[in-house]
Design a protein around this motif. Structure first.
Motif, short mmCIF file in Angstrom:
data_model
loop_
_atom_site.label_atom_id
_atom_site.label_comp_id
_atom_site.label_asym_id
_atom_site.label_seq_id
_atom_site.Cartn_x
_atom_site.Cartn_y
_atom_site.Cartn_z
N UNK A 432 1.24 1.94 14.90
CA UNK A 432 -0.08 2.33 14.40
C UNK A 432 0.06 3.25 13.20
N UNK A 433 -0.79 3.02 12.19
CA UNK A 433 -0.85 3.91 11.04
C UNK A 433 -0.40 3.23 9.76
N UNK A 434 -0.82 3.80 8.64
CA UNK A 434 -0.49 3.21 7.35
C UNK A 434 0.99 3.19 7.04
N UNK A 435 1.78 4.08 7.69
CA UNK A 435 3.20 4.15 7.39
C UNK A 435 4.06 3.14 8.11
N UNK A 436 3.46 2.33 9.02
CA UNK A 436 4.29 1.42 9.81
C UNK A 436 4.60 0.11 9.11
N UNK A 462 -7.23 -2.96 5.12
CA UNK A 462 -7.07 -4.43 4.96
C UNK A 462 -5.99 -4.81 3.95
N UNK A 463 -5.86 -4.05 2.86
CA UNK A 463 -4.85 -4.39 1.86
C UNK A 463 -3.44 -4.22 2.42
N UNK A 464 -3.19 -3.14 3.13
CA UNK A 464 -1.88 -2.94 3.73
C UNK A 464 -1.60 -3.97 4.82
N UNK A 465 -2.64 -4.31 5.57
CA UNK A 465 -2.47 -5.32 6.61
C UNK A 465 -2.08 -6.67 5.99
N UNK A 466 -2.76 -7.03 4.90
CA UNK A 466 -2.44 -8.30 4.24
C UNK A 466 -1.02 -8.29 3.68
N UNK A 467 -0.62 -7.16 3.09
CA UNK A 467 0.73 -7.06 2.54
C UNK A 467 1.78 -7.15 3.64
N UNK A 468 1.50 -6.53 4.79
CA UNK A 468 2.45 -6.57 5.91
C UNK A 468 2.58 -8.00 6.44
N UNK A 469 1.45 -8.73 6.53
CA UNK A 469 1.52 -10.13 6.99
C UNK A 469 2.35 -10.97 6.03
N UNK A 470 2.13 -10.76 4.74
CA UNK A 470 2.87 -11.54 3.75
C UNK A 470 4.37 -11.27 3.85
N UNK A 509 1.11 7.98 11.21
CA UNK A 509 -0.27 8.10 10.79
C UNK A 509 -0.56 9.55 10.41
N UNK A 510 -1.82 9.84 10.06
CA UNK A 510 -2.21 11.21 9.77
C UNK A 510 -2.06 12.07 11.02
N UNK A 511 -1.78 13.35 10.82
CA UNK A 511 -1.54 14.26 11.94
C UNK A 511 -2.73 14.32 12.89
N UNK A 512 -3.97 14.25 12.34
CA UNK A 512 -5.15 14.36 13.20
C UNK A 512 -5.40 13.11 14.03
N UNK A 597 -9.45 5.85 11.03
CA UNK A 597 -8.69 5.86 9.79
C UNK A 597 -7.22 5.87 10.04
N UNK A 598 -6.46 6.18 9.00
CA UNK A 598 -5.01 6.20 9.09
C UNK A 598 -4.51 7.61 9.25
#
Length: 598
Positions: A432-436, A462-470, A509-512, A597-598
């Motif tokens: 989970x999170x933008x860094x994964x 969505x952009x990061x998800x699409x890039x990860x799928x690719x 992910x973010x600390x919070x 959010x992330x």
């Protein structure tokens, strides 16, 4: 290598002594392959390779090797030894570019089932030289085709027995290679065996991939010299997080991930009043545990406190040469041991560790002509800063040259995640999170190598998800990993067609968001599940939660930006807990007011 061949001459036709054993998967017994079967299969493979020499002429055959942790790896090793051929093993995690560079100029390629799957994913034409034959390996079929017993080579001359991938001046994947000579390997084996009791490697558990450089050089020879058995991890379908308990090993390598798993399992065993050695290794005795410099000293000290001594050493990554080691008789915490008998160590004017051989050994450092390191006046410049104390123990200080500014820490974490998946064999991995995004391919590659498990990444962007799928598609990993565009609330919903329980979770992910993510995940955690928080995610309230000492055992690791590795000790909370590992009819309700959010 004559000592190895002497043992094979005596034991090759033994129909009862196991040479390879595949540990039993869940609910299934172990499968043993005796010396006679493996050596006869090696004879069959050797005959086929010799018959197809083609343009090799009088030079040594050069064979590309795509093998996983299978009996076919041992078959190939013995076939190449008998032929005095050069093996070019493609290491796990290698890119198509690295594989193609290793296979340049080979006369043939051999591949077991996992290796064939890797070739299919890439396409033979990307990595295999044009016109080069690819031989599929099957131990039973090769043994049946043998025209006689295994034949030991009568040629005493030295030869290059391995060509390994080595970082060159342009970095990893540049195509640099290191040659390893047979006589140098024999010298290394002699030095190691002089430091350990007899039969130390009588049951050598494979906890590092056999095609990894240090394993491909020494694993099979050390086992054969003790007339022992190479114990391979279970095949697809196993859910045992610590298969070493069924392996009853006498020796094994400890990776950072396995060290974490051992610490957690040992503490759980103590908590339950069970003997630690029996819980981890299935015997009353602790096996010889050894590791390279990549295992943090804090973990080694933690294992020491649990009476699990680990013998750290220094392995040169370019050529798989072990040059120093904390032996059973001489061990000092915080060091990589003393130089082995065939190696001399010194320091340059800037504190760089320099290595050379003794006068009695002509070429003690396999592959020391590696283009990635300089040899000046007979000293190999390692690129490592070190100190050598009065008793000869080597203390590593750091790299001789600083890392380039802004160089990412990702590869170090990626290696840890890959080895953790390989050792745990998790059925369900969640991130989970933008860094994964960059970690998903390492997690999925580990699942693919195991032949079991599913990775799910939750990326709110969505952009990061699409890039990860690719990226997963480009690496042919979509069978093992999926990406969901979802926030924290998605973590609580198990997949319709997969296991409900989560064996391994990565929070970057973010600390919070770290504590809310853990809270949503907890109903899906079972005793033994591991949660890893990266960098700033492991701060404040999150640390208070996992370090409470009641429900988690947590360890901070100095890897990359810092990791908090926490093992769940108790079942997940609430009546809808999934800790049993099977999917109930109705999952837990999604939280109504969770951040996304992330």
């Amino acid at each position: 290598m004559r000592a190895v061949e002497a043992v094979l001459h005596r034991c090759a036709e033994d129909p009862d002594r196991p040479l390879v054993e595949v540990a039993g998967a869940t609910g299934r017994p172990a499968v043993s392959h005796p010396y006679r079967e493996i050596t006869r299969a090696a004879r069959g493979l050797g005959d086929r390779l010799a018959a197809g020499r083609g343009g090799a002429g009088h030079r040594a055959l050069r064979i590309g090797v795509f093998c996983g942790d299978t009996p076919e790896f041992a078959v190939t090793e013995l076939a190449l030894l008998a032929l005095r051929a050069t093996g070019c093993p493609v290491p796990p995690g290698a890119s198509a570019r690295t594989a193609a560079a290793l296979l340049a100029g080979v006369d043939a390629v051999v591949a077991d089932a996992p290796g064939r799957a890797r070739l299919d994913a890439w396409g033979d034409s990307r990595v295999v030289p044009p016109g080069c034959p690819v031989t599929a390996l099957d131990t039973a079929e090769l043994a049946a085709s043998a025209t006689g017993p295994y034949r030991v080579a009568a040629d005493p001359r030295d030869w290059i027995c391995k060509i390994l991938a080595a970082p060159g001046a342009d970095g990893p994947g540049s195509g640099a290679r290191a040659g390893v000579r047979g006589h140098a390997v024999a010298t290394l084996l002699d030095s190691l065996r002089a430091e350990v009791p007899p039969a130390t490697f009588s049951r050598c558990a494979v906890t590092l991939p056999l095609s990894a450089p240090v394993q491909t050089v020494a694993a099979v020879p050390l086992t054969v010299l003790d007339r022992g058995c190479l114990v391979l991890p279970p095949g697809p379908g196993s859910t045992a997080p610590l298969w070493t308990a069924s392996a009853r090993p006498t020796a094994l390598a400890v990776t950072p991930a396995l060290a974490v798993a051992f610490v957690c399992a040992a503490r759980v065993a103590r908590r339950e009043g069970r003997p630690v050695a029996s819980a981890l290794f299935g015997t009353d005795q602790v096996p010889l545990l050894w590791c390279g410099a990549e295992v943090p000293d804090s973990l080694i000290r933690e294992l020491d406190s649990l009476r699990l001594p680990v013998h750290a050493g220094l392995v040169l990554p370019e050529n798989a040469c072990l040059v120093s080691w904390n032996t059973p008789a001489a061990r000092r915490a915080g060091t990589v041991g003393r130089p082995l008998a065939h190696v001399r160590a010194g320091l340059g004017t800037d504190g760089e560790l320099l290595l050379s051989g003794t006068e009695e050994t002509a070429d003690p450092i396999p592959g020391k002509g590696d283009p990635g390191r300089a040899v000046v006046d007979g000293w190999l410049h390692t690129g490592l800063r070190a100190a050598i104390d009065a008793d000869g123990f080597i203390h590593l200080v750091g790299p001789a040259r600083p890392e380039a500014p802004g160089e990412p820490a990702g590869p170090e974490i990626g290696r840890l995640l890959y080895s953790l998946v390989r050792s745990m064999r998790p059925q369900s991995v969640v991130g989970f999170g933008g860094g994964i995004a960059d970690a998903l391919d390492q997690l999925a590659a580990g699942a693919r190598a195991n032949g079991t498990g599913q990775v799910t990444g939750f990326l709110p962007d969505p952009r990061r998800a699409a890039a990860a799928r690719a990226r997963l598609t480009a690496l042919a990993l979509t069978r093992w990993a999926a990406v969901r565009e979802a926030g924290v609330h998605g973590l609580g919903l198990p997949p319709a067609d997969g296991p409900a329980a989560v064996d391994l979770a990565l929070l970057d992910c973010r600390a919070d968001l770290a504590l809310p993510a853990l809270t949503v995940l907890e109903p899906r955690l079972r005793p033994g599940s591991i949660v890893i928080a990266v960098g700033s995610a492991a701060t404040g309230p999150y640390l208070d939660r996992v370090r409470d000492g009641e429900e988690y055992l947590s360890i901070a690791l100095p890897v990359g930006p810092g990791l908090e590795v926490s093992t769940r000790l108790t079942p997940g909370p609430g009546p809808d807990s999934f800790h049993g590992g099977t999917r109930p009819g109705v999952g837990p309700a999604a939280p109504t007011r969770q951040p996304s959010g992330e």
